[in-house]
Write a protein that holds these residues in place. Sequence first.
Motif, PDB file in Angstrom:
ATOM      1  N   ARG A  55      25.697 -31.717  -9.584  1.00  0.00           N
ATOM      2  CA  ARG A  55      26.173 -32.223 -10.530  1.00  0.00           C
ATOM      3  C   ARG A  55      25.289 -32.590 -11.886  1.00  0.00           C
ATOM      4  O   ARG A  55      25.566 -32.357 -13.001  1.00  0.00           O
ATOM      5  CB  ARG A  55      26.956 -33.588 -10.400  1.00  0.00           C
ATOM      6  N   GLN A 102      22.628 -30.201 -12.328  1.00  0.00           N
ATOM      7  CA  GLN A 102      22.303 -28.666 -12.451  1.00  0.00           C
ATOM      8  C   GLN A 102      20.769 -28.799 -12.195  1.00  0.00           C
ATOM      9  O   GLN A 102      20.316 -28.388 -12.910  1.00  0.00           O
ATOM     10  CB  GLN A 102      22.643 -28.481 -14.024  1.00  0.00           C
ATOM     11  N   HIS A 111      29.051 -24.845  -6.124  1.00  0.00           N
ATOM     12  CA  HIS A 111      29.780 -24.349  -7.199  1.00  0.00           C
ATOM     13  C   HIS A 111      31.287 -23.555  -6.758  1.00  0.00           C
ATOM     14  O   HIS A 111      31.983 -23.415  -7.589  1.00  0.00           O
ATOM     15  CB  HIS A 111      29.018 -23.038  -7.887  1.00  0.00           C
ATOM     16  N   GLU A 147      36.101 -27.373  -5.508  1.00  0.00           N
ATOM     17  CA  GLU A 147      36.895 -27.721  -6.888  1.00  0.00           C
ATOM     18  C   GLU A 147      36.393 -28.938  -7.567  1.00  0.00           C
ATOM     19  O   GLU A 147      36.107 -28.952  -8.589  1.00  0.00           O
ATOM     20  CB  GLU A 147      38.351 -27.719  -6.483  1.00  0.00           C
ATOM     21  N   SER A 148      36.010 -29.937  -6.433  1.00  0.00           N
ATOM     22  CA  SER A 148      35.713 -31.481  -7.264  1.00  0.00           C
ATOM     23  C   SER A 148      34.459 -31.654  -6.433  1.00  0.00           C
ATOM     24  O   SER A 148      34.538 -32.046  -5.180  1.00  0.00           O
ATOM     25  CB  SER A 148      36.629 -32.375  -7.308  1.00  0.00           C
ATOM     26  N   ARG A 149      33.055 -31.347  -6.831  1.00  0.00           N
ATOM     27  CA  ARG A 149      32.028 -31.713  -6.133  1.00  0.00           C
ATOM     28  C   ARG A 149      32.015 -33.294  -5.984  1.00  0.00           C
ATOM     29  O   ARG A 149      31.462 -33.971  -4.880  1.00  0.00           O
ATOM     30  CB  ARG A 149      30.817 -31.414  -6.941  1.00  0.00           C
ATOM     31  N   TYR A 150      32.400 -34.144  -6.829  1.00  0.00           N
ATOM     32  CA  TYR A 150      32.409 -35.461  -6.841  1.00  0.00           C
ATOM     33  C   TYR A 150      33.409 -36.154  -5.723  1.00  0.00           C
ATOM     34  O   TYR A 150      32.922 -36.799  -4.911  1.00  0.00           O
ATOM     35  CB  TYR A 150      32.737 -36.268  -8.011  1.00  0.00           C
ATOM     36  N   ARG A 151      34.490 -35.408  -5.541  1.00  0.00           N
ATOM     37  CA  ARG A 151      35.428 -35.906  -4.403  1.00  0.00           C
ATOM     38  C   ARG A 151      34.764 -35.611  -3.218  1.00  0.00           C
ATOM     39  O   ARG A 151      34.911 -36.277  -2.212  1.00  0.00           O
ATOM     40  CB  ARG A 151      36.736 -35.111  -4.511  1.00  0.00           C
ATOM     41  N   ARG A 166      31.879 -49.232  -7.804  1.00  0.00           N
ATOM     42  CA  ARG A 166      33.486 -48.886  -8.095  1.00  0.00           C
ATOM     43  C   ARG A 166      34.338 -49.862  -7.412  1.00  0.00           C
ATOM     44  O   ARG A 166      33.915 -50.770  -6.508  1.00  0.00           O
ATOM     45  CB  ARG A 166      33.356 -47.699  -7.322  1.00  0.00           C
ATOM     46  N   TYR A 220      22.889 -22.671 -10.499  1.00  0.00           N
ATOM     47  CA  TYR A 220      24.173 -22.332 -10.802  1.00  0.00           C
ATOM     48  C   TYR A 220      24.965 -23.248 -12.078  1.00  0.00           C
ATOM     49  O   TYR A 220      25.033 -24.455 -11.839  1.00  0.00           O
ATOM     50  CB  TYR A 220      25.137 -22.624  -9.472  1.00  0.00           C
ATOM     51  N   LYS A 221      25.093 -22.539 -12.960  1.00  0.00           N
ATOM     52  CA  LYS A 221      25.313 -23.351 -14.064  1.00  0.00           C
ATOM     53  C   LYS A 221      26.797 -23.523 -14.200  1.00  0.00           C
ATOM     54  O   LYS A 221      27.625 -23.533 -15.248  1.00  0.00           O
ATOM     55  CB  LYS A 221      25.118 -22.588 -15.763  1.00  0.00           C
ATOM     56  N   ALA A 222      27.311 -24.215 -13.236  1.00  0.00           N
ATOM     57  CA  ALA A 222      28.694 -24.845 -13.139  1.00  0.00           C
ATOM     58  C   ALA A 222      28.532 -26.147 -14.121  1.00  0.00           C
ATOM     59  O   ALA A 222      27.894 -26.858 -13.894  1.00  0.00           O
ATOM     60  CB  ALA A 222      29.209 -25.276 -11.605  1.00  0.00           C
ATOM     61  N   LYS A 223      29.747 -26.153 -15.065  1.00  0.00           N
ATOM     62  CA  LYS A 223      29.273 -27.223 -16.041  1.00  0.00           C
ATOM     63  C   LYS A 223      29.552 -28.720 -15.321  1.00  0.00           C
ATOM     64  O   LYS A 223      30.691 -28.675 -14.163  1.00  0.00           O
ATOM     65  CB  LYS A 223      30.617 -27.249 -17.102  1.00  0.00           C
ATOM     66  N   PRO A 224      28.877 -29.863 -15.526  1.00  0.00           N
ATOM     67  CA  PRO A 224      29.579 -31.147 -14.921  1.00  0.00           C
ATOM     68  C   PRO A 224      30.581 -31.357 -15.441  1.00  0.00           C
ATOM     69  O   PRO A 224      31.006 -31.123 -16.656  1.00  0.00           O
ATOM     70  CB  PRO A 224      28.033 -32.020 -15.257  1.00  0.00           C
ATOM     71  N   GLY A 225      31.488 -32.077 -14.739  1.00  0.00           N
ATOM     72  CA  GLY A 225      32.411 -32.472 -15.233  1.00  0.00           C
ATOM     73  C   GLY A 225      33.639 -31.517 -15.593  1.00  0.00           C
ATOM     74  O   GLY A 225      34.898 -31.480 -15.943  1.00  0.00           O
ATOM     75  N   ARG A 226      33.537 -30.239 -14.809  1.00  0.00           N
ATOM     76  CA  ARG A 226      34.397 -28.927 -14.960  1.00  0.00           C
ATOM     77  C   ARG A 226      35.869 -29.506 -14.485  1.00  0.00           C
ATOM     78  O   ARG A 226      36.904 -29.130 -14.836  1.00  0.00           O
ATOM     79  CB  ARG A 226      33.843 -27.971 -14.165  1.00  0.00           C
ATOM     80  N   HIS A 227      35.513 -30.211 -13.234  1.00  0.00           N
ATOM     81  CA  HIS A 227      37.003 -30.485 -12.655  1.00  0.00           C
ATOM     82  C   HIS A 227      37.103 -32.110 -13.019  1.00  0.00           C
ATOM     83  O   HIS A 227      36.139 -32.920 -13.007  1.00  0.00           O
ATOM     84  CB  HIS A 227      36.898 -30.439 -11.078  1.00  0.00           C
ATOM     85  N   ASP A 236      38.019 -34.763 -11.559  1.00  0.00           N
ATOM     86  CA  ASP A 236      37.587 -35.615 -10.691  1.00  0.00           C
ATOM     87  C   ASP A 236      36.017 -35.737 -10.638  1.00  0.00           C
ATOM     88  O   ASP A 236      35.173 -36.668 -10.430  1.00  0.00           O
ATOM     89  CB  ASP A 236      37.573 -35.282  -9.192  1.00  0.00           C
ATOM     90  N   ASP A 237      35.307 -34.679 -11.182  1.00  0.00           N
ATOM     91  CA  ASP A 237      33.978 -34.628 -11.332  1.00  0.00           C
ATOM     92  C   ASP A 237      33.407 -35.766 -12.558  1.00  0.00           C
ATOM     93  O   ASP A 237      32.190 -35.974 -12.715  1.00  0.00           O
ATOM     94  CB  ASP A 237      33.423 -33.498 -11.403  1.00  0.00           C
ATOM     95  N   MET A 295      35.184 -38.329 -12.830  1.00  0.00           N
ATOM     96  CA  MET A 295      35.921 -39.884 -12.370  1.00  0.00           C
ATOM     97  C   MET A 295      35.074 -40.879 -12.099  1.00  0.00           C
ATOM     98  O   MET A 295      33.815 -40.773 -11.996  1.00  0.00           O
ATOM     99  CB  MET A 295      36.970 -39.683 -11.189  1.00  0.00           C
TER     100      MET A 295
END
Lengths: 211, 211, 211
Positions: A25, A27, A81, A84-88, A146, B199-206, B208-209, B211
């Motif tokens: 998250r 990067q 990458h 779908e949701s790294r945070y979940r 949280r 890997y330049k996946a944007k943080p917050g792309r999904h 939930d990322d 949340m």
Amino acid sequence: MSPFVYLDYAGVALFAATGALAASRKQLDLIGFLFFAVITGTGGGTVRDIVLGRVPVFWVLNPTYILICCAAGVIVFFTAHLVESRYRLLIWLDAVGLSAYCAMGAAKGLAATGSPTIAIVTGTLTATFGGVLRDLLANEPSVLLRPEIYITAALVGAAIFTGATEFGLPLYAASAAGVLAAFAVRGGALYYGWTFPTYKAKPGRHPDDVM
Amino acid sequence: MSPFVYLDYAGVALFAATGALAASRKQLDLIGFLFFAVITGTGGGTVRDIVLGRVPVFWVLNPTYILICCAAGVIVFFTAHLVESRYRLLIWLDAVGLSAYCAMGAAKGLAATGSPTIAIVTGTLTATFGGVLRDLLANEPSVLLRPEIYITAALVGAAIFTGATEFGLPLYAASAAGVLAAFAVRGGALYYGWTFPTYKAKPGRHPDDVM
Amino acid sequence: MSPFVYLDYAGVALFAATGALAASRKQLDLIGFLFFAVITGTGGGTVRDIVLGRVPVFWVLNPTYILICCAAGVIVFFTAHLVESRYRLLIWLDAVGLSAYCAMGAAKGLAATGSPTIAIVTGTLTATFGGVLRDLLANEPSVLLRPEIYITAALVGAAIFTGATEFGLPLYAASAAGVLAAFAVRGGALYYGWTFPTYKAKPGRHPDDVM
């Protein structure tokens, strides 16, 4: 090898993966993934061993734990990458790791001191501290703050493990009961959004509260 | 006295100075400078000693380290306002301290355990933890999360020291190789802005990322 | 029982209450109150014991400390919403806890090492670290970074206790002198807004200082 070793490896690997997801998250590069995997995977157990006086700590005595963390970090580096949701994913892996670690930490606390109070404290501490370190180092909002039930899940798992052991259940059964209870509480909290009632005094209600 | 003692003193003094510079950026008073100098200067080595089971830790056994940190804090207190950019100075002193400390930490880990894996981990941990503590306590953006190569420099220095020692080089030579390698990597990263591909996946792309 | 035990219990209970007040400001549930009470109440003493090599740490040897923290957490849970300003109460309880703990920490450091330098460092560390942990975990602005005198109060109390002991005063008298001196400094700083002169170079004066 005792089944506890596998429970320990599992807890370490899962927390290591959550650390690597936090690195993703943010990067960071591959070495950043490994660093966060090692710190998060070993952090809770390191604090547990130190306060119990079990030094050198577990991963110094058995470097396999470091290699497990690094493996988890590499896997997450090449796959995060795609998620779908790294945070979940992070928050659910954290739930499983917490469940494994609360029983493990209580077992080590009980073995070292014989005190149920200390067993519950070290179980709760071990299960939560890796995540606390991860969130602090990654500058993420702390999982402690949280609203859904978190610390309580670790406490319940540690207490059930400790109680079951005190009542004479074999280690296998007590561990299973503790792990499942913790996961039921934390998983339910995540899935259904369970919270405990709190006094809803607004923060900053009094001007000094925001001074 | 062994050359390691001087390397240790140098690492402690340099990190102490970065802690005092952080105190300067936060406009703390003299005692605040000393506090940050002591915590930052001794933090990495303290964690290293604790996980290795080397307690009481080094500065309890030899209070000279505390006096070195205080001297660094006082010098920075009276000179920091003369420096054009305190942050740039902080980040370069941190680079030299990191280079000294990664070899030092690896040497102590290797001496205590004989395990190259542990030597590399304690070298990296020792070199990075003082800065992590400084940034956490000063509420500064963590040096870990900046894009240029940082942890990797400590890891490279610790690995080269450990490898050179395993290949039979004398301690002087292995230390020099580790320190220079770490500084080449970190200095180059700072000067040329070196980063690793991520890997330049944007943080917050999904959703939930975030949340 | 030695009077130190009561001083220790008092310091632990007061810091535990400040941790629970932080939990209240964050609207955590009861278990969150207990967690913050335990971490804040025991944090400073835990770090002190670890660096001095006194492991297992004090609360593992004597679980009464955990029960004291939990009692403080429960009391705060049921009363915090009645307080006009939870932050003001927190900051004043922290001042009393800091005063108790700086003498206590210096006494343990002196007993373990015989070094006045180490006694002053462990006194200051013990008195400030619980609050540092509380603020970090609760994501509150650190009490270290506030302008009024804070670390200095702990340092003064630890130094006066250590000096009085070195000059042959009995432990009762040296402790009373240290506690009162620390509280005079911190209480005065809070009440009158005492600060030390600092070099008022603006942070971010040079562009790199905000990079």
